[in-house]
Enzyme design. Structure first.
Site, PDB file in Angstrom:
ATOM      1  N   ASP A   1      47.934  35.073  33.447  1.00  0.00           N
ATOM      2  CA  ASP A   1      47.380  34.600  32.187  1.00  0.00           C
ATOM      3  C   ASP A   1      47.711  35.570  31.052  1.00  0.00           C
ATOM      4  O   ASP A   1      48.033  36.732  31.289  1.00  0.00           O
ATOM      5  CB  ASP A   1      45.867  34.362  32.288  1.00  0.00           C
TER       6      ASP A   1
ATOM      7  N   ASP B   1      46.452  37.180  27.533  1.00  0.00           N
ATOM      8  CA  ASP B   1      45.324  37.417  26.641  1.00  0.00           C
ATOM      9  C   ASP B   1      45.826  37.973  25.314  1.00  0.00           C
ATOM     10  O   ASP B   1      46.779  38.746  25.270  1.00  0.00           O
ATOM     11  CB  ASP B   1      44.345  38.417  27.266  1.00  0.00           C
TER      12      ASP B   1
ATOM     13  N   ASP C   1      39.612  49.578  30.742  1.00  0.00           N
ATOM     14  CA  ASP C   1      39.421  50.443  31.900  1.00  0.00           C
ATOM     15  C   ASP C   1      40.578  51.423  32.146  1.00  0.00           C
ATOM     16  O   ASP C   1      40.417  52.630  32.046  1.00  0.00           O
ATOM     17  CB  ASP C   1      39.063  49.640  33.157  1.00  0.00           C
TER      18      ASP C   1
HETATM   19  P1  ATP Z   1      44.678  40.601  36.670  1.00  0.00           P
HETATM   20  O1  ATP Z   1      44.533  39.477  35.698  1.00  0.00           O
HETATM   21  O2  ATP Z   1      46.029  40.836  37.192  1.00  0.00           O
HETATM   22  O3  ATP Z   1      43.654  40.548  37.719  1.00  0.00           O
HETATM   23  P2  ATP Z   1      43.849  42.141  34.429  1.00  0.00           P
HETATM   24  O4  ATP Z   1      44.014  43.595  34.111  1.00  0.00           O
HETATM   25  O5  ATP Z   1      44.470  41.162  33.513  1.00  0.00           O
HETATM   26  O6  ATP Z   1      44.371  41.956  35.894  1.00  0.00           O
HETATM   27  P3  ATP Z   1      41.376  40.890  33.792  1.00  0.00           P
HETATM   28  O7  ATP Z   1      40.126  40.837  34.581  1.00  0.00           O
HETATM   29  O8  ATP Z   1      42.116  39.642  33.495  1.00  0.00           O
HETATM   30  O9  ATP Z   1      42.317  41.884  34.575  1.00  0.00           O
HETATM   31  O10 ATP Z   1      41.026  41.658  32.455  1.00  0.00           O
HETATM   32  C1  ATP Z   1      41.827  41.632  31.302  1.00  0.00           C
HETATM   33  C2  ATP Z   1      41.753  42.983  30.579  1.00  0.00           C
HETATM   34  O11 ATP Z   1      40.410  43.259  30.193  1.00  0.00           O
HETATM   35  C3  ATP Z   1      42.159  44.165  31.416  1.00  0.00           C
HETATM   36  O12 ATP Z   1      43.560  44.368  31.416  1.00  0.00           O
HETATM   37  C4  ATP Z   1      41.413  45.310  30.763  1.00  0.00           C
HETATM   38  O13 ATP Z   1      42.093  45.742  29.618  1.00  0.00           O
HETATM   39  C5  ATP Z   1      40.116  44.648  30.345  1.00  0.00           C
HETATM   40  N1  ATP Z   1      39.072  44.784  31.387  1.00  0.00           N
HETATM   41  C6  ATP Z   1      38.832  43.948  32.409  1.00  0.00           C
HETATM   42  N2  ATP Z   1      37.812  44.348  33.163  1.00  0.00           N
HETATM   43  C7  ATP Z   1      37.373  45.492  32.608  1.00  0.00           C
HETATM   44  C8  ATP Z   1      36.336  46.418  32.920  1.00  0.00           C
HETATM   45  N3  ATP Z   1      35.538  46.227  33.976  1.00  0.00           N
HETATM   46  N4  ATP Z   1      36.170  47.479  32.109  1.00  0.00           N
HETATM   47  C9  ATP Z   1      36.956  47.661  31.030  1.00  0.00           C
HETATM   48  N5  ATP Z   1      37.953  46.847  30.694  1.00  0.00           N
HETATM   49  C10 ATP Z   1      38.182  45.774  31.476  1.00  0.00           C
HETATM   50 MG    MG Z   2      44.218  38.998  33.550  1.00  0.00          MG
END
Ligand code: ATP
Ligand code: MG
Length: 447
Positions: free
Chosen positions: A67, A69, A145
């Site tokens: 996805d 963002d 994070d």
């Molecule tokens: P994936 O989608 O591959 O699981 P992702 O890094 O995109 O990994 P998401 O849960 O989609 O994970 O989160 C999008 C973004 O939001 C992350 O890249 C990070 O920048 C932020 N984020 C997500 N969870 C947290 C958290 N628990 N604490 C701080 N920032 C977070």
């Molecule tokens: Mg993601």
């Protein structure tokens, strides 16, 4: 130079590094056209628009983001005015979802704080005080994070903006928490799982200072919302990197918190057979994901909690509980205990239990029972599970062979074969007294 932030007790250094287009590999060709449309429209309306988070990270390592963002300085209301196909979601933190058929582009306004701490950031009636939430891009970067997750791809000049050293960390394949690791884990313990998961998914190392506190802080995870932990489990184990995730959880001492009873059972299983079976099952799961075959949470949890089930069953049997009753009770007990940490919904725990309970029925060869089991809606899953148990103990080889053939044969052929086998057995036992089965069959209708 450290920026002046009053919200964190350990403020990470923030300094902007702009990586120009010719020095990185993020290409518009790899970005969803809908995400690009959103970015361009924001830009044309005079707002900042960045692709952010996992998508930038994944593109930098040559992956395919699932996805996309977007981060912007436009407020959710301003975003809504730009897009007809936009809805605002979330109460504490308003987000804009721009909907293109099945694809949703999430557009978030830069904000200053973690979205996960139990905040004092909410004011009366659920309405947010804007200044407490929305922030600058620098603040938005440091509330994320990992450094690898805090990169911004600009639609203005196609550069990557890096405020926390994430660009080099991605290049060096390192997961590094932004700020003081212990503080960040205490704010949101799920970050410990995210460290393991993302390292497993990307083939990254967890940087030593980021890894160090995990073992000690692991128990904090038990206080996280069980529903969120369930979602994390699905991402850990059903995204194609289950084996690496499991090894990471094991290595960093998170298994006893996430799956306490299974971890205990694995630790006390000296032969290592249960662990072998678990890993084999996770390997199959990864293979299925790679082949784009379906995977099910019920089967996954049957696998993850099987050590716990076996152990509990053995304890009950040692207390002389009758076999069928012991199985039922063990299944229930393991399920209920696991709910304390991971909220496995009933629609998955029920088929999970069925997979377990069907295991004891694979020994039967009576015609009626064989056909009933073959017709069971959970037969296929239970049989796959039995095949997996073969990795732990060769004693299941006969059953696996029998049921594999049974499925492949036409019904009448199978029936005839089972009858023949029964008669052969009867011949051997001619000297024994008439068996109940026969007597019952001759029972008069009137009783
Ligand atoms: P994936 O989608 O591959 O699981 P992702 O890094 O995109 O990994 P998401 O849960 O989609 O994970 O989160 C999008 C973004 O939001 C992350 O890249 C990070 O920048 C932020 N984020 C997500 N969870 C947290 C958290 N628990 N604490 C701080 N920032 C977070
Ligand atoms: Mg993601």
């Amino acid at each position: 130079m450290p920026a002046d932030h009053h919200t964190e007790n350990s403020t990470p250094a923030v300094s902007l590094r702009t990586v120009p287009r010719d020095q990185h590999c993020v290409s518009r060709k790899e970005i969803s056209s809908n995400a690009l449309r959103v970015l361009y429209r924001l830009r044309d309306a005079g707002f900042a628009g960045y692709l952010v988070g996992g998508a930038v990270r994944d593109l930098l390592v040559g992956g395919h983001p699932k996805d996309f963002d977007v981060a912007t300085d436009a407020t959710p209301e301003q975003v809504k005015q730009l897009f007809r196909n936009c809805r605002l979601i979330g109460r504490r933190f308003r987000l804009a979802h721009v909907v293109f058929g099945r694809e949703i582009i999430e557009v978030a306004t830069f904000r200053a704080n973690s979205d996960d701490g139990s905040g004092d950031r909410e004011v009366d009636g659920g309405r947010l005080v804007r200044d407490n939430v929305y922030g600058t891009i620098e603040e938005d970067a440091i509330r994320r994070d990992f450094t690898a997750n805090a990169l911004y791809y600009s639609i203005e000049d196609f550069s990557v903006r890096d405020y926390v050293g994430g660009f080099d960390d991605v290049r060096n394949r390192v997961m590094r928490l932004i700020g003081d690791p212990e503080t960040r884990y205490r704010e949101d313990p799920v970050r410990m799982l995210r460290a393991i998961r993302l390292a497993a998914k990307l083939g990254f190392e967890i940087e030593p200072a980021t890894a160090a506190p995990i073992r000690t802080l692991a128990p904090l995870l038990a206080e996280s919302a069980p529903a969120r932990l369930f979602e994390e489990c699905l991402k850990l184990f059903l995204s194609g990197h289950a084996v690496e995730s499991f090894l990471g959880l094991e290595r960093h001492g998170l298994l006893p918190v996430l799956l306490p009873e299974s971890a205990a059972a694995l630790a006390s299983n000296r032969s290592g057979a249960l662990r072998r079976m678990l890993l084999e099952g996770l390997r199959n799961t990864d293979q299925r994901v790679a082949n784009e075959e379906p995977v099910s949470p019920a089967f996954l949890f049957a696998l993850l909690l099987w050590p716990a089930y076996c152990r509990t069953l053995a304890q009950l049997q040692a207390q002389q509980v009758h076999a069928a009753e012991a199985q039922r009770r063990a299944a229930d007990r393991v399920t209920v205990h696991q709910l304390d940490t991971v909220a496995l919904p009933r629609r998955f725990s029920q088929p999970m239990q069925e997979i377990w309970l069907l295991q004891s029925r694979f020994g039967g060869r009576q015609r009626k029972r064989v056909f009933r089991l073959l017709a069971h809606p959970r037969f296929r899953a239970a049989f796959d599970f039995l095949s997996l148990r073969l990795t732990a103990s060769p004693e299941h080889a006969d059953d696996v062979a029998f049921w594999r053939e049974a499925q492949a044969k036409p019904g009448d052929v199978l029936a005839a074969q089972l009858e023949a086998a029964r008669h052969a057995e009867d011949d051997i036992e001619t000297a024994s007294p008439p068996r109940r089965r026969r007597r019952r069959r001759r029972k008069p209708v009137s009783g």
